[in-house]
Scaffold this motif. Structure first.
Motif, PDB file in Angstrom:
ATOM      1  N   HIS A  43      47.465  38.091  36.896  1.00  0.00           N
ATOM      2  CA  HIS A  43      46.372  37.614  37.597  1.00  0.00           C
ATOM      3  C   HIS A  43      45.570  38.719  38.277  1.00  0.00           C
ATOM      4  O   HIS A  43      46.070  39.390  39.185  1.00  0.00           O
ATOM      5  CB  HIS A  43      46.853  36.690  38.646  1.00  0.00           C
ATOM      6  CG  HIS A  43      45.670  35.790  38.950  1.00  0.00           C
ATOM      7  ND1 HIS A  43      45.746  34.610  39.973  1.00  0.00           N
ATOM      8  CD2 HIS A  43      44.073  35.842  38.837  1.00  0.00           C
ATOM      9  CE1 HIS A  43      44.737  34.029  40.166  1.00  0.00           C
ATOM     10  NE2 HIS A  43      43.687  34.892  39.529  1.00  0.00           N
ATOM     11  N   ILE A  44      44.343  38.884  37.711  1.00  0.00           N
ATOM     12  CA  ILE A  44      43.485  39.976  38.274  1.00  0.00           C
ATOM     13  C   ILE A  44      42.595  39.314  39.468  1.00  0.00           C
ATOM     14  O   ILE A  44      41.541  39.180  39.455  1.00  0.00           O
ATOM     15  CB  ILE A  44      42.524  40.408  37.319  1.00  0.00           C
ATOM     16  CG1 ILE A  44      43.042  40.875  35.925  1.00  0.00           C
ATOM     17  CG2 ILE A  44      41.718  41.863  38.005  1.00  0.00           C
ATOM     18  CD1 ILE A  44      44.246  42.087  36.280  1.00  0.00           C
ATOM     19  N   ASN A  45      43.423  39.035  40.644  1.00  0.00           N
ATOM     20  CA  ASN A  45      42.792  38.306  41.709  1.00  0.00           C
ATOM     21  C   ASN A  45      42.778  39.378  42.735  1.00  0.00           C
ATOM     22  O   ASN A  45      41.797  38.937  43.558  1.00  0.00           O
ATOM     23  CB  ASN A  45      43.783  37.465  42.205  1.00  0.00           C
ATOM     24  CG  ASN A  45      45.272  37.789  42.637  1.00  0.00           C
ATOM     25  OD1 ASN A  45      45.764  38.736  41.932  1.00  0.00           O
ATOM     26  ND2 ASN A  45      45.626  37.524  43.920  1.00  0.00           N
ATOM     27  N   TYR A  46      43.093  40.637  42.951  1.00  0.00           N
ATOM     28  CA  TYR A  46      42.782  41.474  43.833  1.00  0.00           C
ATOM     29  C   TYR A  46      41.564  42.187  43.590  1.00  0.00           C
ATOM     30  O   TYR A  46      41.341  43.367  44.494  1.00  0.00           O
ATOM     31  CB  TYR A  46      43.960  42.214  44.115  1.00  0.00           C
ATOM     32  CG  TYR A  46      45.061  41.704  45.244  1.00  0.00           C
ATOM     33  CD1 TYR A  46      44.602  41.755  46.746  1.00  0.00           C
ATOM     34  CD2 TYR A  46      46.211  41.033  44.707  1.00  0.00           C
ATOM     35  CE1 TYR A  46      45.581  41.318  47.489  1.00  0.00           C
ATOM     36  CE2 TYR A  46      46.900  40.419  45.752  1.00  0.00           C
ATOM     37  CZ  TYR A  46      46.603  40.566  47.198  1.00  0.00           C
ATOM     38  OH  TYR A  46      47.556  39.962  48.152  1.00  0.00           O
ATOM     39  N   HIS A  47      41.094  42.139  42.298  1.00  0.00           N
ATOM     40  CA  HIS A  47      40.062  43.344  41.992  1.00  0.00           C
ATOM     41  C   HIS A  47      38.744  42.562  41.445  1.00  0.00           C
ATOM     42  O   HIS A  47      38.894  41.584  40.826  1.00  0.00           O
ATOM     43  CB  HIS A  47      40.637  44.335  40.915  1.00  0.00           C
ATOM     44  CG  HIS A  47      41.805  45.163  41.518  1.00  0.00           C
ATOM     45  ND1 HIS A  47      43.005  44.392  41.455  1.00  0.00           N
ATOM     46  CD2 HIS A  47      41.818  46.121  42.229  1.00  0.00           C
ATOM     47  CE1 HIS A  47      43.902  45.323  42.178  1.00  0.00           C
ATOM     48  NE2 HIS A  47      43.250  46.383  42.410  1.00  0.00           N
ATOM     49  N   PRO A  48      37.471  43.104  41.747  1.00  0.00           N
ATOM     50  CA  PRO A  48      36.253  42.458  41.344  1.00  0.00           C
ATOM     51  C   PRO A  48      35.929  42.939  39.808  1.00  0.00           C
ATOM     52  O   PRO A  48      35.494  42.234  39.145  1.00  0.00           O
ATOM     53  CB  PRO A  48      35.473  42.997  42.239  1.00  0.00           C
ATOM     54  CG  PRO A  48      35.684  44.461  42.670  1.00  0.00           C
ATOM     55  CD  PRO A  48      37.167  44.170  42.638  1.00  0.00           C
ATOM     56  N   ASP A  49      36.510  44.104  39.309  1.00  0.00           N
ATOM     57  CA  ASP A  49      36.332  44.581  37.911  1.00  0.00           C
ATOM     58  C   ASP A  49      37.336  43.695  36.946  1.00  0.00           C
ATOM     59  O   ASP A  49      37.998  44.468  36.422  1.00  0.00           O
ATOM     60  CB  ASP A  49      36.273  45.982  37.870  1.00  0.00           C
ATOM     61  CG  ASP A  49      37.588  46.654  38.614  1.00  0.00           C
ATOM     62  OD1 ASP A  49      38.073  45.931  39.293  1.00  0.00           O
ATOM     63  OD2 ASP A  49      37.765  47.891  38.035  1.00  0.00           O
ATOM     64  N   LYS A  50      37.172  42.574  36.958  1.00  0.00           N
ATOM     65  CA  LYS A  50      38.191  41.666  36.263  1.00  0.00           C
ATOM     66  C   LYS A  50      38.309  41.789  34.837  1.00  0.00           C
ATOM     67  O   LYS A  50      39.283  42.036  34.206  1.00  0.00           O
ATOM     68  CB  LYS A  50      37.824  40.146  36.809  1.00  0.00           C
ATOM     69  CG  LYS A  50      37.970  39.839  38.328  1.00  0.00           C
ATOM     70  CD  LYS A  50      37.806  38.199  38.454  1.00  0.00           C
ATOM     71  CE  LYS A  50      37.795  38.098  39.965  1.00  0.00           C
ATOM     72  NZ  LYS A  50      39.107  38.204  40.322  1.00  0.00           N
ATOM     73  N   LEU A  51      36.962  41.782  34.434  1.00  0.00           N
ATOM     74  CA  LEU A  51      37.192  41.823  32.653  1.00  0.00           C
ATOM     75  C   LEU A  51      37.907  43.238  32.172  1.00  0.00           C
ATOM     76  O   LEU A  51      38.628  43.105  31.184  1.00  0.00           O
ATOM     77  CB  LEU A  51      35.653  41.712  32.055  1.00  0.00           C
ATOM     78  CG  LEU A  51      35.812  41.726  30.607  1.00  0.00           C
ATOM     79  CD1 LEU A  51      36.733  40.486  29.914  1.00  0.00           C
ATOM     80  CD2 LEU A  51      34.434  41.639  30.194  1.00  0.00           C
ATOM     81  N   SER A  52      37.585  44.408  32.669  1.00  0.00           N
ATOM     82  CA  SER A  52      37.926  45.648  32.253  1.00  0.00           C
ATOM     83  C   SER A  52      39.375  45.587  32.684  1.00  0.00           C
ATOM     84  O   SER A  52      40.107  46.379  31.555  1.00  0.00           O
ATOM     85  CB  SER A  52      37.067  46.726  32.974  1.00  0.00           C
ATOM     86  OG  SER A  52      37.221  46.625  34.082  1.00  0.00           O
TER      87      SER A  52
END
Length: 427
Positions: A393-402
């Motif tokens: 889960h990419i919950n800690y980072h704003p550049d999620k898609l990359s």
């Protein structure tokens, strides 16, 4: 004068002949009347002759459209009744089977709690932790009930909410799900564009009936606004009797999560914690020197559950949780759904407040991995890099898609340096 024996015999013979003749005449007369008046003298209906035309008339009456329609209606009514009875029999058989085999822990708990029990020997007493499931109510949303019956497996499924703002991440999300081989997943579309996008990619999709509150937030809202809607929307899923694995779309699936669930609690959630202490709880000492001898106060701490990925069973405490969070989100300004979600789960009863009596379980943070664990710890450890998580889960980072695409390159395509270019935190 004396009568001779011969005269007596002669008189007897004549008398017998007269009686026989009378009987014969009567029989003949009866036969004649029976032939000409088969229905009797007083019958008002004339005798009916069975002609060819009368038979055809009878058949035409039997085959009239009205008669046929009546028969068809009766047959349909009986068939529907028969189908309903068969359904009830199947349901009763299922309930009986569950009761006999003891596979339904909720039923077991109900039976245990229905009467008092003596405590066993020291060390043998174990409390039941599974609340009973609610009775499904298809009248809540018949259209959704029909969809869930086709999509769900074992009365459970993955659910994600999406609008056009997250279209790119949504595509990565359902592509990873398909690659793992998961069939029981559903996208709740918050706008028509997502409905069309899902249908064009053979993805199960559901769009709610028009709702002023949901529509306004769902179409234009950002991540937090959309995240708050899920508590309102999930309620119907639970009322219909389905367990839901709620998923945000900034998640990559690498294994089937249903193979790694315990299903022994109302809520089973991934954690924002990054090690054993933060994920599962620890005793934290608060130091206040001014208190002198009592300067050290012990506290219990645990990092919050992530409201973007949790498994929730259809129980009364679960539905109460959704209601509490949705109500606070609707009436309190500047609140974050994840904070409210955890407060309602953890705050105990106290003066002026009744706490939620819900069972909860923290997921394994290496299997259900948040992006802090991955980018700060796992990618730098040779042994941990060998582990394959269930989801990331990419919950800690704003550049999620990359970062989602990099996760796929690393875990699916085997590119060992795919994660190296990203910083631990956000730029």
């Amino acid at each position: 004068m004396a009568v001779s024996r011969r005269e007596k015999n002669s008189q007897s013979t004549v008398r017998g002949s007269r009686i026989a003749i009378a009987i014969g005449i009567g029989v003949v007369a009866g036969c004649i009347f029976a032939f000409f008046f088969p229905n009797g003298f007083l019958s008002s209906n004339p005798p009916r002759r069975l002609s060819k035309s009368s038979l055809q008339e009878d058949l035409s009456l039997c085959e009239s459209p009205e008669k046929i329609n009546m028969l068809k209606t009766d047959i349909m009514r009986v068939s529907e009744k028969n189908a309903e009875l068969k359904k009830q029999v199947r349901e009763l058989n299922d309930k009986l089977r569950l009761a006999e085999l003891g596979k339904d822990h909720a039923r077991e708990q109900f039976m245990v709690l229905s009467e008092p029990h003596k405590a066993g020997p020291f060390g043998t007493v174990k409390g039941l932790r599974t609340n009973p499931t609610v009775l499904p109510d298809e009248s809540v949303n018949p259209r959704l009930a029909k969809i869930l019956a086709e999509v769900a497996v074992g009365k459970e499924l993955i659910v994600a909410l999406a609008n056009s703002n997250v279209k790119g991440m949504l595509e990565v999300w359902f592509t990873s799900i398909k690659k793992v081989g998961i069939r029981n997943y559903l996208v709740v579309a918050l706008d028509d564009a997502i409905v069309d996008f899902c249908k064009s990619n053979d993805v199960s999709v559901y769009k709610r009936d028009p709702d002023e509150v949901v529509d306004s937030l769902g179409k234009i809202g950002g991540n937090h606004a959309v995240s708050g809607l899920k508590f309102r929307i999930l309620r119907e899923f639970l009322q219909l009797g389905y367990s839901v694995l709620l998923s945000d779309v900034d998640i990559v699936f690498l294994q089937n999560p249903f193979d790694h669930l315990y299903r022994d609690s109302d809520v089973e959630s991934m954690t924002d914690g990054h090690n054993n202490m933060t994920a599962y709880g620890y005793n934290d000492v608060f130091d206040e020197p001014a208190m002198g001898w009592a300067r050290y106060a012990h506290t219990m701490r645990i990092w919050v559950y992530n409201s973007g990925f949790f498994y929730i069973r259809p129980t009364i405490p679960s539905i109460e949780l959704l209601d509490r969070v949705a109500d606070r989100m609707a009436h309190q300004a500047n609140v974050w759904d994840q904070a409210v979600f955890n407060e309602e789960l953890y705050y105990p009863s106290h003066p002026g407040y009744i706490g939620l009596h819900a069972a909860k379980r923290t997921m394994d943070f290496y299997l259900f991995m948040n992006s802090k664990v991955l980018f700060k710890t796992v990618r730098k450890d040779a042994n941990l890099k060998k582990l394959k998580p269930v989801i990331v889960h990419i919950n800690y980072h704003p550049d999620k898609l990359s970062r989602m695409l990099a996760v796929i390159e690393f875990y699916v395509n085997g590119k060992q340096d795919a994660l190296d270019s990203f910083p631990d935190g956000s730029a």
